[in-house]
Design a protein around this motif. Structure first.
Motif, PDB file in Angstrom:
ATOM      1  N   ASP A  86     -88.956  47.393   9.682  1.00 58.63           N
ATOM      2  CA  ASP A  86     -89.114  46.540  10.860  1.00 58.63           C
ATOM      3  C   ASP A  86     -87.930  46.802  11.795  1.00 58.63           C
ATOM      4  N   GLU A  87     -88.219  47.315  12.985  1.00 57.30           N
ATOM      5  CA  GLU A  87     -87.155  47.761  13.895  1.00 57.30           C
ATOM      6  C   GLU A  87     -86.160  46.669  14.256  1.00 57.30           C
ATOM      7  N   GLU A  88     -86.630  45.448  14.454  1.00 55.51           N
ATOM      8  CA  GLU A  88     -85.716  44.359  14.818  1.00 55.51           C
ATOM      9  C   GLU A  88     -84.771  44.025  13.670  1.00 55.51           C
ATOM     10  N   ILE A  89     -85.308  43.909  12.475  1.00 54.27           N
ATOM     11  CA  ILE A  89     -84.475  43.590  11.306  1.00 54.27           C
ATOM     12  C   ILE A  89     -83.497  44.728  11.022  1.00 54.27           C
TER      13      ILE A  89
ATOM     14  N   GLU B 281     -82.277  46.873  13.190  1.00 48.50           N
ATOM     15  CA  GLU B 281     -81.259  46.882  14.251  1.00 48.50           C
ATOM     16  C   GLU B 281     -80.190  45.824  14.005  1.00 48.50           C
ATOM     17  N   ILE B 282     -80.618  44.647  13.583  1.00 46.61           N
ATOM     18  CA  ILE B 282     -79.663  43.561  13.307  1.00 46.61           C
ATOM     19  C   ILE B 282     -78.710  43.948  12.180  1.00 46.61           C
TER      20      ILE B 282
END
Length: 171
Positions: A149-152, A154-155
């Motif tokens: 998952d790109e958002e997770i 990135e975080i």
């Protein structure tokens, strides 16, 4: 000692790391194995024209091909070798081992080019750190789960900061 190694080298159990796949450590025939058609247990040579599974006891006329793939992951400070089994590899490359087995490598000797779709992917890896990893006689860590998952990602992916040892993961 790099950040990845410091993070996981002293405690047995499950842990998450963030990293980018930078190398597929595979030749022509060492990225897959023959398995039982019912369970993921490896089957060796056929008995006559049948494969018998020592784990579940089933006998089949042919074996399945499943992934067993080593990759190198880099986090910006260091690298680790990870072992990805069938489900995790299918998750990343989108194809089954049997579907790509006969694809020719560019040099005729390496792994099928379909696996290159995993290269340079930033991911989170849930690893099983074993005693053998801690004592440093097994330098390959088994991947239990992958988060793409790109958002997770990135975080949780390490940023280029001077004090990277304070980084933590939130999944």
């Amino acid at each position: 000692m790099n950040f990845v190694f410091r993070l996981i080298c002293f405690q047995e159990g499950l842990t998450w790391i963030a990293g980018t796949i930078v190398l597929i450590n595979a030749g022509k025939d060492d990225w897959f194995y023959k398995s039982c058609r019912k369970c993921p247990k490896k089957v060796d040579t056929p008995i006559g024209n049948r494969y018998e599974c020592e784990k579940c006891g089933h006998t089949h006329g042919s074996a399945s091909l499943r992934f067993k793939l080593e990759v190198m992951v880099y986090d910006g400070t260091g690298s680790l070798m990870l072992l990805m089994w069938d489900r995790k590899t299918v998750q990343l490359c989108g194809r089954q081992a049997e579907q790509i087995k006969n694809e020719e490598a560019v040099d005729g000797e390496g792994y099928p080019p379909a696996l290159d779709s995993m290269m340079d992917r930033r991911l989170l890896f849930k690893l099983n750190v074993k005693v053998s990893n801690i004592k440093q006689y097994d330098h390959v860590y088994t991947v239990m789960k992958i988060c793409d998952d790109e958002e997770i990602v990135e975080i949780n992916h390490p940023k280029a900061v001077p004090n990277i040892a304070a980084a933590t993961l939130t999944v």
